[in-house]
Structure formats: C-alpha cells, structure tokens
Write a protein that holds these residues in place. Structure first.
Motif, PDB file in Angstrom:
ATOM      1  N   TYR A 129      50.237  32.965  41.737  1.00  0.00           N
ATOM      2  CA  TYR A 129      49.836  33.667  42.962  1.00  0.00           C
ATOM      3  C   TYR A 129      48.378  34.127  42.881  1.00  0.00           C
ATOM      4  CZ  TYR A 129      54.972  34.339  43.477  1.00  0.00           C
ATOM      5  OH  TYR A 129      56.330  34.176  43.579  1.00  0.00           O
ATOM      6  N   GLY A 135      43.766  39.740  43.223  1.00  0.00           N
ATOM      7  CA  GLY A 135      44.717  40.159  42.194  1.00  0.00           C
ATOM      8  C   GLY A 135      45.762  41.062  42.817  1.00  0.00           C
ATOM      9  N   THR A 136      45.499  42.362  42.756  1.00  0.00           N
ATOM     10  CA  THR A 136      46.431  43.315  43.364  1.00  0.00           C
ATOM     11  C   THR A 136      46.574  43.034  44.864  1.00  0.00           C
ATOM     12  OG1 THR A 136      45.747  44.952  41.740  1.00  0.00           O
ATOM     13  CG2 THR A 136      46.871  45.786  43.689  1.00  0.00           C
ATOM     14  N   VAL A 161      47.603  32.810  35.127  1.00  0.00           N
ATOM     15  CA  VAL A 161      48.982  32.325  35.282  1.00  0.00           C
ATOM     16  C   VAL A 161      49.625  32.195  33.899  1.00  0.00           C
ATOM     17  CG1 VAL A 161      50.464  30.511  36.198  1.00  0.00           C
ATOM     18  CG2 VAL A 161      48.316  31.079  37.356  1.00  0.00           C
ATOM     19  N   THR A 162      50.767  32.826  33.734  1.00  0.00           N
ATOM     20  CA  THR A 162      51.466  32.770  32.450  1.00  0.00           C
ATOM     21  C   THR A 162      52.248  31.459  32.339  1.00  0.00           C
ATOM     22  OG1 THR A 162      51.783  35.169  32.589  1.00  0.00           O
ATOM     23  CG2 THR A 162      53.114  34.004  30.962  1.00  0.00           C
ATOM     24  N   TRP A 204      46.639  34.687  22.608  1.00  0.00           N
ATOM     25  CA  TRP A 204      47.395  33.658  23.319  1.00  0.00           C
ATOM     26  C   TRP A 204      46.637  33.268  24.577  1.00  0.00           C
ATOM     27  CZ3 TRP A 204      49.750  35.093  28.113  1.00  0.00           C
ATOM     28  CH2 TRP A 204      49.811  36.449  28.362  1.00  0.00           C
ATOM     29  N   LEU A 206      46.294  32.399  28.683  1.00  0.00           N
ATOM     30  CA  LEU A 206      46.736  32.435  30.074  1.00  0.00           C
ATOM     31  C   LEU A 206      46.116  31.204  30.735  1.00  0.00           C
ATOM     32  CD1 LEU A 206      46.205  36.092  31.310  1.00  0.00           C
ATOM     33  CD2 LEU A 206      48.270  34.756  31.646  1.00  0.00           C
ATOM     34  N   HIS A 355      48.055  45.129  30.109  1.00  0.00           N
ATOM     35  CA  HIS A 355      48.169  44.521  31.436  1.00  0.00           C
ATOM     36  C   HIS A 355      49.405  44.945  32.219  1.00  0.00           C
ATOM     37  CE1 HIS A 355      50.837  41.357  29.688  1.00  0.00           C
ATOM     38  NE2 HIS A 355      51.310  41.359  30.903  1.00  0.00           N
ATOM     39  N   ILE A 358      48.891  46.937  35.287  1.00  0.00           N
ATOM     40  CA  ILE A 358      48.118  46.316  36.377  1.00  0.00           C
ATOM     41  C   ILE A 358      48.954  45.259  37.116  1.00  0.00           C
ATOM     42  CG2 ILE A 358      45.989  45.085  36.963  1.00  0.00           C
ATOM     43  CD1 ILE A 358      44.838  46.030  34.276  1.00  0.00           C
ATOM     44  N   GLY A 359      49.755  44.491  36.343  1.00  0.00           N
ATOM     45  CA  GLY A 359      50.523  43.391  36.964  1.00  0.00           C
ATOM     46  C   GLY A 359      51.751  43.886  37.716  1.00  0.00           C
ATOM     47  N   ALA A 360      52.368  42.983  38.479  1.00  0.00           N
ATOM     48  CA  ALA A 360      53.603  43.246  39.245  1.00  0.00           C
ATOM     49  C   ALA A 360      53.488  44.518  40.083  1.00  0.00           C
ATOM     50  CB  ALA A 360      54.814  43.330  38.301  1.00  0.00           C
ATOM     51  N   ALA A 362      50.084  47.196  40.819  1.00  0.00           N
ATOM     52  CA  ALA A 362      49.339  48.148  39.981  1.00  0.00           C
ATOM     53  C   ALA A 362      49.995  49.526  40.069  1.00  0.00           C
ATOM     54  CB  ALA A 362      47.888  48.215  40.449  1.00  0.00           C
ATOM     55  N   VAL A 365      48.902  51.814  42.795  1.00  0.00           N
ATOM     56  CA  VAL A 365      49.420  51.471  44.127  1.00  0.00           C
ATOM     57  C   VAL A 365      50.877  51.935  44.238  1.00  0.00           C
ATOM     58  CG1 VAL A 365      49.924  49.539  45.687  1.00  0.00           C
ATOM     59  CG2 VAL A 365      47.836  49.516  44.288  1.00  0.00           C
TER      60      VAL A 365
HETATM   61  C1  LIG Z   1      48.660  38.939  30.878  1.00  0.00           C
HETATM   62  C2  LIG Z   1      48.715  38.686  32.360  1.00  0.00           C
HETATM   63  C3  LIG Z   1      49.672  37.812  32.845  1.00  0.00           C
HETATM   64  C4  LIG Z   1      49.704  37.533  34.216  1.00  0.00           C
HETATM   65  N1  LIG Z   1      50.597  36.595  34.677  1.00  0.00           N
HETATM   66  C5  LIG Z   1      50.532  36.225  35.984  1.00  0.00           C
HETATM   67  C6  LIG Z   1      51.318  35.131  36.476  1.00  0.00           C
HETATM   68  O1  LIG Z   1      52.107  34.523  35.738  1.00  0.00           O
HETATM   69  N2  LIG Z   1      51.174  34.763  37.763  1.00  0.00           N
HETATM   70  C7  LIG Z   1      50.316  35.397  38.618  1.00  0.00           C
HETATM   71  O2  LIG Z   1      50.232  35.028  39.784  1.00  0.00           O
HETATM   72  N3  LIG Z   1      49.565  36.461  38.195  1.00  0.00           N
HETATM   73  C8  LIG Z   1      49.640  36.873  36.903  1.00  0.00           C
HETATM   74  N4  LIG Z   1      48.851  37.897  36.453  1.00  0.00           N
HETATM   75  C9  LIG Z   1      48.070  38.686  37.411  1.00  0.00           C
HETATM   76  C10 LIG Z   1      48.639  40.114  37.558  1.00  0.00           C
HETATM   77  O3  LIG Z   1      49.968  40.046  38.041  1.00  0.00           O
HETATM   78  C11 LIG Z   1      47.844  41.023  38.499  1.00  0.00           C
HETATM   79  O4  LIG Z   1      48.091  40.720  39.808  1.00  0.00           O
HETATM   80  C12 LIG Z   1      46.406  40.928  38.321  1.00  0.00           C
HETATM   81  O5  LIG Z   1      46.050  41.023  36.958  1.00  0.00           O
HETATM   82  C13 LIG Z   1      45.721  42.043  39.097  1.00  0.00           C
HETATM   83  O6  LIG Z   1      44.478  41.561  39.491  1.00  0.00           O
HETATM   84  P1  LIG Z   1      43.134  41.848  38.716  1.00  0.00           P
HETATM   85  O7  LIG Z   1      43.328  41.574  37.263  1.00  0.00           O
HETATM   86  O8  LIG Z   1      42.094  41.093  39.464  1.00  0.00           O
HETATM   87  O9  LIG Z   1      42.922  43.421  38.879  1.00  0.00           O
HETATM   88  P2  LIG Z   1      42.576  44.172  40.211  1.00  0.00           P
HETATM   89  O10 LIG Z   1      43.556  43.909  41.266  1.00  0.00           O
HETATM   90  O11 LIG Z   1      41.142  43.956  40.539  1.00  0.00           O
HETATM   91  O12 LIG Z   1      42.743  45.667  39.713  1.00  0.00           O
HETATM   92  C14 LIG Z   1      41.777  46.254  38.830  1.00  0.00           C
HETATM   93  C15 LIG Z   1      42.092  47.714  38.673  1.00  0.00           C
HETATM   94  O13 LIG Z   1      42.087  48.387  39.924  1.00  0.00           O
HETATM   95  C16 LIG Z   1      43.322  49.056  40.172  1.00  0.00           C
HETATM   96  N5  LIG Z   1      43.638  48.943  41.602  1.00  0.00           N
HETATM   97  C17 LIG Z   1      43.761  47.805  42.322  1.00  0.00           C
HETATM   98  N6  LIG Z   1      44.074  48.083  43.610  1.00  0.00           N
HETATM   99  C18 LIG Z   1      44.145  49.434  43.697  1.00  0.00           C
HETATM  100  C19 LIG Z   1      44.427  50.339  44.768  1.00  0.00           C
HETATM  101  N7  LIG Z   1      44.721  49.901  46.004  1.00  0.00           N
HETATM  102  N8  LIG Z   1      44.436  51.661  44.498  1.00  0.00           N
HETATM  103  C20 LIG Z   1      44.127  52.127  43.240  1.00  0.00           C
HETATM  104  N9  LIG Z   1      43.836  51.314  42.193  1.00  0.00           N
HETATM  105  C21 LIG Z   1      43.851  49.991  42.417  1.00  0.00           C
HETATM  106  C22 LIG Z   1      44.332  48.330  39.282  1.00  0.00           C
HETATM  107  O14 LIG Z   1      45.403  49.151  38.891  1.00  0.00           O
HETATM  108  C23 LIG Z   1      43.492  47.960  38.086  1.00  0.00           C
HETATM  109  O15 LIG Z   1      43.411  49.023  37.177  1.00  0.00           O
HETATM  110  C24 LIG Z   1      48.796  38.186  35.094  1.00  0.00           C
HETATM  111  C25 LIG Z   1      47.848  39.086  34.596  1.00  0.00           C
HETATM  112  C26 LIG Z   1      47.785  39.324  33.242  1.00  0.00           C
HETATM  113  C27 LIG Z   1      46.706  40.258  32.739  1.00  0.00           C
END
Ligand SMILES: Cc1cc2nc3c(=O)[nH]c(=O)nc-3n(C[C@H](O)[C@H](O)[C@H](O)COP(=O)(O)OP(=O)(O)OC[C@H]3O[C@@H](n4cnc5c(N)ncnc54)[C@H](O)[C@@H]3O)c2cc1C
Length: 379
Positions: A129, A135-136, A161-162, A204, A206, A355, A358-360, A362, A365
């Motif tokens: 995704y 991201g978020t 992507v994992t 590892w 990603l 992480h 932050i994932g699934a 934040a 949020v």
């Molecule tokens: C190890 C790992 C495995 C993952 N596996 C997958 C996967 O298999 N498939 C997939 O699709 N994605 C995956 N992801 C993505 C993950 O699910 C998150 O969606 C993604 O990391 C968040 O986006 P970003 O890293 O750009 O952080 P951002 O979204 O830019 O967030 C950065 C910081 O800002 C904060 N933040 C963001 N929005 C807000 C808000 N509205 N209010 C307050 N604070 C906020 C967050 O908490 C975080 O601290 C993975 C990420 C990691 C690190």
C-alpha cells in the motif's frame, strides 16, 4: 503459555500450536537468514508453513463455508500470540497479512484460486500500500490503474513492503479516478512487476515494488471498483488487536528474566527486581487488553498502542539492565558472540520495535481517534 483471557478452548489450542512449533523449530538455526525479517530462509519458512497447514493449524478464523476449520478469531489470536512468542516465521503468513481483504472482498473465483493454498500454507503474500509520499496518509498515493482494453494498466512504486521478494501474490491499491482508489490482487510473476530489496537498520530487507505498466484483467479487482478506502480502513482495523505484539513482549521478558537469573551481579539487585516486576505487570495488563480487543474491535486502537509502546519500553529496559552484553546485536537464529545477552536479541529488539508505533495506523493518529470517537472530544 497462551493467554487464558482468550478462553480455555483457545488457550488449549495455543498449547497445541506451541508443541508443534517446539518440534519444528528445533533445528531452525541451521536455516538462519539475517536478510529476512523472520531470521530464517525462505525455503525453511515455506516448508514450515506447509507443515502447519497439513497439521490443520492455519486459518482458524476461516469458516467451513470457505474450507477452513472455523475455530474462530480467538483461536487465530492464540496462534498469532504463540507464533510470535516462539519466534516462528508464521506471523506474516498469507492469511495474517492478506487474509482480511481476500476473505472479505474476494470474488468466488478469487477465493477458489487463493484460499485453499493460503490454508494449506503454500502461498506467501504481501500487502503493498505504502508509497514514498504516502505513508500514514494513504490517500496521497500516486500509483494509477488506468482502464485498458477491458482491464487495467498498473503503474507506480510501492515502498516499505514486507516480504515482497518471496511473495507469490500481493494486495495493492491504486488510483482509478480523481478521488477514487481500487484494491487489486497482483500475481508477483506478472510482467512489469519488479522487486528491489532495501536494507533496514536491523539488517533484514524491506522491499520496493515497482509496477511498470502491469497489465491486469478486470478480474484482478479485489472488492468494489473505487472501494479501496473503505476496505483498507476495515482491513487495518482487523489487524489491530495485535495479540502477536504481546507474544513478542512475553518472549523478550522471559529472555530478560532468564538472563538476570543467570547473571550473579543482576540476580539480587533490588532495582532490577523492581524494574522486572513492573514490566511483568505491564505485559500482563496489555495482554488482557489485547485479548479483549479480539472480541471487541473497538478496543483495537488501545491494544495496538499499548502493545507497540510496551515493546519499545521492554527493549529499552532490557538494554539498560543488561549493559554492555545487552548492546551486542545479532538477529534471531544468527550466531552471536558468547558475551552477548540473550544471543544479541535485546539490541535487535531495540532497533526492531521502532516501527510498530508508526505502522498499521500511527499511534498519534489512533490517540486522536480514541479522544474523538471513544471520548467524544471535539476536533
Ligand atoms: C518495518 C516496516 C514494515 C512495513 N511493512 C509494510 C507493508 O508490508 N506494506 C505496506 O504497505 N506498508 C508497510 N510499511 C509502512 C507502514 O505501515 C507505515 O504506513 C509507514 O511506515 C508510515 O509512513 P512513513 O514511514 O512515511 O511515516 P509518516 O506517515 O511520514 O509518519 C512519520 C511520523 O509522523 C507521525 N504522523 C503521521 N501522521 C500524523 C498525524 N496525522 N498526526 C500526528 N502524527 C502523525 C507518525 O506517527 C510518524 O511518527 C512498513 C513500514 C515499516 C517501517
């Protein structure tokens, strides 16, 4: 021991899973692969997954109408907890990662194609995704699926992507209109799908998944055309009870207690005993909350925050308590220097648990969601 808060029948199932894993993981270290999140090589992961399928342990939440055992979500949660607590490469299986969208939105043809192989443990899947600028806030994705001769052309790049490098299929989302997104099922061997492995700070990899004008049939749409946002929200919500976070937490706390017991300078230290007593309370409380969230999805955000932040505190406490030995890093199953505490696990945990918050969804949020939805505070 799986949490009894899940009910005696689910806990008993967890004991059965534990016994299976103890047998199967005995020689796992011979298959170490630090470049994989699971710490184990793909071949071992696939064969373990198939053996778990053959033993009828996979897909507890899948009903008999779909060919599953239909034990229910509590049993699935017990499985996830035990797999996490046992360091088994079964937490990110096709069913746990992609099970919700496939089961909820799959067409009869898609279910017939994928489900039997998901249940038998033959398929590895990923969810793709996230993008560099989305991201978020997934509404910012730029990947597009443009209508093309009755099907679609999928173009864009997914990041973080994992497990894409070993996945057979992925679930992804793309923009299909100015304001609409659609979910798709993509076979990873389709021409135009390219996967690049990128190292994480924990050793590892990603994956980055590039879709270069990938031709998809109309039958690749998963669920309703234009319905991805609603489906995504439901799927991420279904992921959140997160009892597996507490499986990891129990494992780390057990390792810490074992290390302290075996280390003369630490065993009788009053501050260490105080810290460990406090962590035990936190792990138990968060486990009960996550077990309740299995049946009450409204508690999911609370459980996800509690579990992911506890894992960070545990890693912090474990490295502080164990000192130099705890800062020696090694991935699960990989050889570690003899002076490393818990085989290098505490330093690995310290990096790995960043992480989760932050994932699934934040945690910031989700806190806002709790304040607004559960407690009625105005935005
Ligand atoms: C190890 C790992 C495995 C993952 N596996 C997958 C996967 O298999 N498939 C997939 O699709 N994605 C995956 N992801 C993505 C993950 O699910 C998150 O969606 C993604 O990391 C968040 O986006 P970003 O890293 O750009 O952080 P951002 O979204 O830019 O967030 C950065 C910081 O800002 C904060 N933040 C963001 N929005 C807000 C808000 N509205 N209010 C307050 N604070 C906020 C967050 O908490 C975080 O601290 C993975 C990420 C990691 C690190």
């Amino acid at each position: 021991m799986p949490p009894t808060a899940l009910g005696e029948d689910a806990a008993a199932f967890g004991v059965e899973v534990r016994a299976f894993l103890e047998r199967e993981l005995g020689a796992a270290a011979e298959h170490a692969d630090p470049a994989d999140l699971t710490g184990l090589g793909e071949e071992f992961e696939r064969s373990l997954s198939r053996r778990a399928g053959a033993a009828g342990l996979l897909g507890s939440a899948v009903g008999p109408e779909h060919g599953g055992p239909g034990r229910g979500v509590r049993h699935q949660a017990a499985f996830d907890y035990v797999a996490a607590a046992s360091d088994a490469p079964l937490v990110d299986t096709a069913l746990t990662l992609a099970g919700h969208p496939v089961l909820q939105y799959g067409s009869p043809a898609q279910l017939a194609l994928l489900l039997p192989r998901m249940l038998s443990g033959e398929l590895l899947m990923c969810v793709a995704y996230t993008e560099a600028g989305a991201g978020t806030d997934l509404r910012a994705i730029t990947t597009t699926a443009v209508p093309d001769g009755g099907g679609y052309r999928l173009t864009g790049t997914k990041t973080l992507v994992t497990g894409a490098h070993k996945a057979d299929w992925c679930v992804t989302i793309a923009r299909t209109g100015e304001t609409t997104m659609t979910m798709f099922l993509v076979e990873m061997g389709t021409p135009g799908v390219r996967v690049r492995r990128r190292p994480t700070m924990n050793g590892w990899t990603l994956d980055e998944v590039e879709f270069d004008r990938v031709r998809l049939e109309a039958s690749a749409v998963l669920g309703a055309p234009g319905g991805a946002w609603r489906q995504l929200v439901a799927s991420v919500r279904a992921e959140r009870s997160g009892l597996f976070y507490l499986g990891f937490a129990r494992h780390v706390l057990d390792l810490l207690v074992a290390h302290v017991r075996a280390t003369p300078g630490l065993t009788g230290d009053a501050l260490v005993r105080d810290a460990i007593g406090g962590l035990e309370i936190e792990v138990e409380a968060a486990t009960v909350l996550a077990a309740r969230a299995v049946a009450e999805p409204g508690l999911g955000p609370l459980a996800k925050i509690a579990g992911t932040e506890l894992l960070q505190r545990l890693a912090q406490a474990a490295t502080e308590i164990t000192g130099h030995a705890g800062t020696v890093w090694a991935p699960p199953y990989a050889p570690a220097p003899p002076y490393a505490a818990a085989g290098g696990r505490f330093a690995w945990e310290y990096l790995e648990r960043v992480h989760g918050t932050i994932g699934a969804g934040a945690n910031e949020v989700l806190r806002d969601l709790i304040a607004g939805t559960a407690l009625g505070l105005p935005r």
